[in-house]
Design a protein around this motif. Structure first.
Motif, PDB file in Angstrom:
ATOM      1  N   SER A  47       0.833  -1.195   0.000  1.00  0.00           N
ATOM      2  CA  SER A  47       0.000   0.000   0.000  1.00  0.00           C
ATOM      3  C   SER A  47       0.873   1.253   0.000  1.00  0.00           C
ATOM      4  N   VAL A  48       0.249   2.350  -0.386  1.00  0.00           N
ATOM      5  CA  VAL A  48       0.895   3.656  -0.293  1.00  0.00           C
ATOM      6  C   VAL A  48       0.332   4.302   0.964  1.00  0.00           C
ATOM      7  N   CYS A  49       1.224   4.759   1.832  1.00  0.00           N
ATOM      8  CA  CYS A  49       0.810   5.286   3.124  1.00  0.00           C
ATOM      9  C   CYS A  49       1.416   6.662   3.376  1.00  0.00           C
ATOM     10  N   ARG A  50       0.707   7.454   4.180  1.00  0.00           N
ATOM     11  CA  ARG A  50       1.202   8.770   4.605  1.00  0.00           C
ATOM     12  C   ARG A  50       1.302   8.749   6.123  1.00  0.00           C
ATOM     13  N   ILE A  60      12.384  22.286  17.576  1.00  0.00           N
ATOM     14  CA  ILE A  60      13.376  22.683  16.578  1.00  0.00           C
ATOM     15  C   ILE A  60      13.039  22.001  15.250  1.00  0.00           C
ATOM     16  N   ILE A  61      12.484  20.791  15.343  1.00  0.00           N
ATOM     17  CA  ILE A  61      12.096  20.040  14.148  1.00  0.00           C
ATOM     18  C   ILE A  61      10.589  20.192  13.963  1.00  0.00           C
ATOM     19  N   SER A  62      10.203  20.812  12.867  1.00  0.00           N
ATOM     20  CA  SER A  62       8.788  21.032  12.554  1.00  0.00           C
ATOM     21  C   SER A  62       8.093  19.715  12.235  1.00  0.00           C
ATOM     22  N   PRO A  63       6.756  19.690  12.269  1.00  0.00           N
ATOM     23  CA  PRO A  63       6.036  18.472  11.882  1.00  0.00           C
ATOM     24  C   PRO A  63       6.439  18.023  10.473  1.00  0.00           C
ATOM     25  N   ARG A  64       6.553  16.721  10.295  1.00  0.00           N
ATOM     26  CA  ARG A  64       6.946  16.143   9.013  1.00  0.00           C
ATOM     27  C   ARG A  64       5.846  15.245   8.484  1.00  0.00           C
ATOM     28  N   GLU A  65       5.899  15.010   7.167  1.00  0.00           N
ATOM     29  CA  GLU A  65       5.041  14.008   6.547  1.00  0.00           C
ATOM     30  C   GLU A  65       5.906  13.176   5.613  1.00  0.00           C
ATOM     31  N   PHE A  66       5.569  11.897   5.558  1.00  0.00           N
ATOM     32  CA  PHE A  66       6.299  10.944   4.726  1.00  0.00           C
ATOM     33  C   PHE A  66       5.274  10.155   3.927  1.00  0.00           C
ATOM     34  N   VAL A  67       5.519  10.006   2.639  1.00  0.00           N
ATOM     35  CA  VAL A  67       4.657   9.184   1.789  1.00  0.00           C
ATOM     36  C   VAL A  67       5.528   8.042   1.278  1.00  0.00           C
ATOM     37  N   ASP A  68       5.090   6.819   1.585  1.00  0.00           N
ATOM     38  CA  ASP A  68       5.895   5.640   1.278  1.00  0.00           C
ATOM     39  C   ASP A  68       5.044   4.544   0.666  1.00  0.00           C
ATOM     40  N   ALA A  83       8.392  -3.219   5.281  1.00  0.00           N
ATOM     41  CA  ALA A  83       9.455  -2.490   4.591  1.00  0.00           C
ATOM     42  C   ALA A  83       8.826  -1.344   3.800  1.00  0.00           C
ATOM     43  N   ALA A  84       9.550  -0.245   3.675  1.00  0.00           N
ATOM     44  CA  ALA A  84       8.991   0.931   3.012  1.00  0.00           C
ATOM     45  C   ALA A  84      10.076   1.737   2.329  1.00  0.00           C
ATOM     46  N   THR A  85       9.643   2.553   1.374  1.00  0.00           N
ATOM     47  CA  THR A  85      10.515   3.539   0.750  1.00  0.00           C
ATOM     48  C   THR A  85       9.653   4.659   0.193  1.00  0.00           C
ATOM     49  N   HIS A  86      10.253   5.820   0.050  1.00  0.00           N
ATOM     50  CA  HIS A  86       9.545   7.013  -0.420  1.00  0.00           C
ATOM     51  C   HIS A  86       8.936   6.808  -1.800  1.00  0.00           C
ATOM     52  N   VAL A  87       7.789   7.414  -2.005  1.00  0.00           N
ATOM     53  CA  VAL A  87       7.148   7.405  -3.308  1.00  0.00           C
ATOM     54  C   VAL A  87       6.356   8.712  -3.460  1.00  0.00           C
ATOM     55  N   GLU A  88       6.263   9.188  -4.665  1.00  0.00           N
ATOM     56  CA  GLU A  88       5.377  10.318  -4.966  1.00  0.00           C
ATOM     57  C   GLU A  88       4.022   9.733  -5.332  1.00  0.00           C
ATOM     58  N   HIS A  89       2.937  10.385  -4.905  1.00  0.00           N
ATOM     59  CA  HIS A  89       1.600   9.874  -5.211  1.00  0.00           C
ATOM     60  C   HIS A  89       0.657  11.037  -5.458  1.00  0.00           C
ATOM     61  N   ALA A  90      -0.103  10.948  -6.547  1.00  0.00           N
ATOM     62  CA  ALA A  90      -1.008  12.030  -6.942  1.00  0.00           C
ATOM     63  C   ALA A  90      -2.052  12.355  -5.877  1.00  0.00           C
ATOM     64  N   LEU A  91      -2.476  11.367  -5.107  1.00  0.00           N
ATOM     65  CA  LEU A  91      -3.489  11.597  -4.077  1.00  0.00           C
ATOM     66  C   LEU A  91      -2.918  12.168  -2.784  1.00  0.00           C
ATOM     67  N   CYS A  92      -1.618  12.410  -2.781  1.00  0.00           N
ATOM     68  CA  CYS A  92      -0.982  12.873  -1.550  1.00  0.00           C
ATOM     69  C   CYS A  92       0.049  13.970  -1.839  1.00  0.00           C
ATOM     70  N   PRO A  93      -0.425  15.130  -2.301  1.00  0.00           N
ATOM     71  CA  PRO A  93       0.520  16.227  -2.530  1.00  0.00           C
ATOM     72  C   PRO A  93       1.039  16.779  -1.202  1.00  0.00           C
ATOM     73  N   PRO A  94       2.169  17.461  -1.209  1.00  0.00           N
ATOM     74  CA  PRO A  94       2.694  18.037   0.033  1.00  0.00           C
ATOM     75  C   PRO A  94       1.658  18.955   0.697  1.00  0.00           C
ATOM     76  N   ASN A 103      11.978   8.906   3.080  1.00  0.00           N
ATOM     77  CA  ASN A 103      12.524   7.657   3.618  1.00  0.00           C
ATOM     78  C   ASN A 103      13.210   6.875   2.508  1.00  0.00           C
ATOM     79  N   TYR A 104      14.484   6.576   2.708  1.00  0.00           N
ATOM     80  CA  TYR A 104      15.163   5.628   1.841  1.00  0.00           C
ATOM     81  C   TYR A 104      14.670   4.247   2.270  1.00  0.00           C
ATOM     82  N   PRO A 105      14.992   3.187   1.532  1.00  0.00           N
ATOM     83  CA  PRO A 105      14.500   1.863   1.936  1.00  0.00           C
ATOM     84  C   PRO A 105      14.764   1.598   3.424  1.00  0.00           C
ATOM     85  N   CYS A 106      13.705   1.195   4.121  1.00  0.00           N
ATOM     86  CA  CYS A 106      13.783   0.976   5.559  1.00  0.00           C
ATOM     87  C   CYS A 106      12.867  -0.185   5.925  1.00  0.00           C
TER      88      CYS A 106
END
Length: 163
Positions: A47-50, A60-68, A83-94, A103-106
């Protein structure tokens, strides 16, 4: 980064706390997960997750979002993998209120300990670019403490399942 720890609970209980599903327990106990949503289900175990995080390190570190893209798998010995890695997804713009991280492969392995049904080895690997303009010293100070907190909080979360 790599983290490793033994959790005094069955693999099923540990997996219940960390499995990457909408409405799962992770956002309840993991201080670094504010929200987790499934953007698109691609297959039964893909699945693609946010994931969003709260501000951290004394804000000091602002809220983050990750799409994987996230894959889960169970191996013959009972080991569970997420396991996950970053992906761009049309349904999840910044989103304006978040800095987009990468996220690199993790992954996270929940490994049963032979002969000890109430003990699980948890092995985590990740390499994250938090995005934004953070000094390297801030990032390097942030991750080790958060890895330790992850294991400590996971152990506490599993105890609540046993009660």
């Amino acid at each position: 980064y790599r983290g490793e720890g033994a959790v005094p609970a069955s693999r099923a209980q540990v997996w219940e706390c960390i499995k990457p599903v909408a409405g799962g327990l992770r956002a309840e106990w993991d201080e670094n997960v504010k929200d987790f949503e499934v953007v698109e289900v691609i297959a039964e175990n893909v699945s693609v997750c946010r994931t969003t995080t709260p501000s951290a390190f004394m804000k000091i570190i602002s809220p983050r979002e990750f799409v994987d893209v996230v894959v889960t798998k169970q191996y013959e010995d009972g080991t569970m993998l997420s396991a996950a890695t970053h992906v761009e997804h049309a349904l999840c713009p910044p989103q304006a209120d978040f800095v987009r991280g990468f996220n690199y492969p993790c992954g996270c392995f929940c490994i049963p300990v032979p002969g000890e049904s109430n003990k699980t080895q948890v092995l985590t690997f990740f390499q994250t670019d938090l995005g934004g303009y953070l000094p390297r010293t801030v990032v390097e100070s942030f991750f080790p403490a958060n890895i330790a907190d992850f294991y400590s909080n996971l152990k506490k979360a599993v105890k609540t399942l046993k009660s």
